[in-house]
Design an enzyme around this catalytic site. Sequence first.
Site, PDB file in Angstrom:
ATOM      1  N   CYS A 179     -61.610   7.830-104.731  1.00  0.00           N
ATOM      2  CA  CYS A 179     -59.348   7.123-104.358  1.00  0.00           C
ATOM      3  C   CYS A 179     -59.957   5.517-104.498  1.00  0.00           C
ATOM      4  O   CYS A 179     -60.616   4.993-104.687  1.00  0.00           O
ATOM      5  CB  CYS A 179     -58.523   7.571-103.731  1.00  0.00           C
ATOM      6  SG  CYS A 179     -58.103   8.998-104.633  1.00  0.00           S
ATOM      7  N   LYS A 217     -50.275   4.252-107.441  1.00  0.00           N
ATOM      8  CA  LYS A 217     -50.629   4.801-106.907  1.00  0.00           C
ATOM      9  C   LYS A 217     -52.052   4.112-106.587  1.00  0.00           C
ATOM     10  O   LYS A 217     -52.730   4.037-105.586  1.00  0.00           O
ATOM     11  CB  LYS A 217     -51.582   5.855-107.873  1.00  0.00           C
ATOM     12  CG  LYS A 217     -52.702   6.961-107.280  1.00  0.00           C
ATOM     13  CD  LYS A 217     -52.414   7.544-105.586  1.00  0.00           C
ATOM     14  CE  LYS A 217     -54.031   7.704-105.027  1.00  0.00           C
ATOM     15  NZ  LYS A 217     -54.268   8.977-106.253  1.00  0.00           N
TER      16      LYS A 217
END
Length: 405
Positions: free
Chosen positions: A263, A209
């Site tokens: 993010c 991720k």
Amino acid sequence: MQICVIGLGYIGLPTAAILASSGHKVVGVDVNQNVVDTINQGKIHIIESNLDILVKKVVEEQALKASLKPCPSDVFIVCVPTPFKAGYEPNLDYIKAAAKELARVLKKGDLVILESTSPVGTTQKLSKWLSEERKDLIFPHQDTKNSDIFIAYCPERVLPGKILEELVENDRIIGGITPQCTQKALELYRSFVKGKCLDTNAKTAEMVKLVENSSRDVQIAFANELSLLCDKADIDVYELIRLANHHPRVNILQPGCGVGGHCIAVDPWFLVYDFASEARLIKMAREVNDSKPLFVTQKIIHRAEVLKNKKIACLGLAFKPDIDDLRESPAVFIVSLLIQKGYEVAVVEPNIKELPQSLKEKCQLIALNEALKYENIALLVGHKEFKNLKLEDNEKILDFCGIEK
């Protein structure tokens, strides 16, 4: 299965709704009473395409309900924020708090999944935090073959505006602390994911991720750096990129005001913090993207000084087009900086009903037709509402997102 989703934000609520629509009984947990009450009325507190319809349906079917506290369940999915502290130190306080709450209702055989974007090793820490609260249970970091609780990591990888679609269609990376943990988590995700469910270990899944978002950040930084070069050389950066992208192996992204969202604007710092000597390119990309809002602010101020007009209209406040999410938004930073510099700022943001608390008393939210009366207008976010402005005929508008390019 009975599933408890902890954190009902931009990822937690859609995840809870999808699980509820897939045959599971779901309890969503949030610390905000207003969020809990809103969801239990079949309504939503965020903007996301078709989410209102789905939440209304699953609440009416009694497949989803919201609560302030976790309840006994078969699966616990943690979707809480992971910001950073001063010096870009990862802040895992929300995960630790969630662990303490869910530990109270854990029983033998339960599965705990962390979806929050996290530094490498956080899933292992989660296991340890849970074990500190429940010494009567065996956790996978204590006994890799005979644990009572199964713990895994599965990062979300969805695009705001298409979250419901991508939660189901996208491939998922699933990594357990042990192979048994991985298999247990795979069973859950295969119950609603149409994409591939790819198995690995927890540390690799965590790194995947971070690497995905760091890769995007580096690519955006290249585009943003090109915009600085082109400004100095008096070249249209959008034309430059359009022409360069005709090369069969070149695909340069579009520059903007910076990088926002929870993010891409945050995750690379987790790698820089943990791997300071090695993550040199990642750190430089972060610095380029973090500096872009300052460049944009200086261009707006220069125009205001030339016009001798302190009034500025800013179009867009979200971190990307056509959403209401203001987290880490470059546009919010730009507006705040302009206010600090003494300018009178008005904002057009069609996706929100009121300004965030930090701006509420310092500027005003206005309609687009009112903003177009201003002499100095800055286009900060390429919302669909701004796409018919005919920028080539409107020299009042400084375009920082190449909306017509």
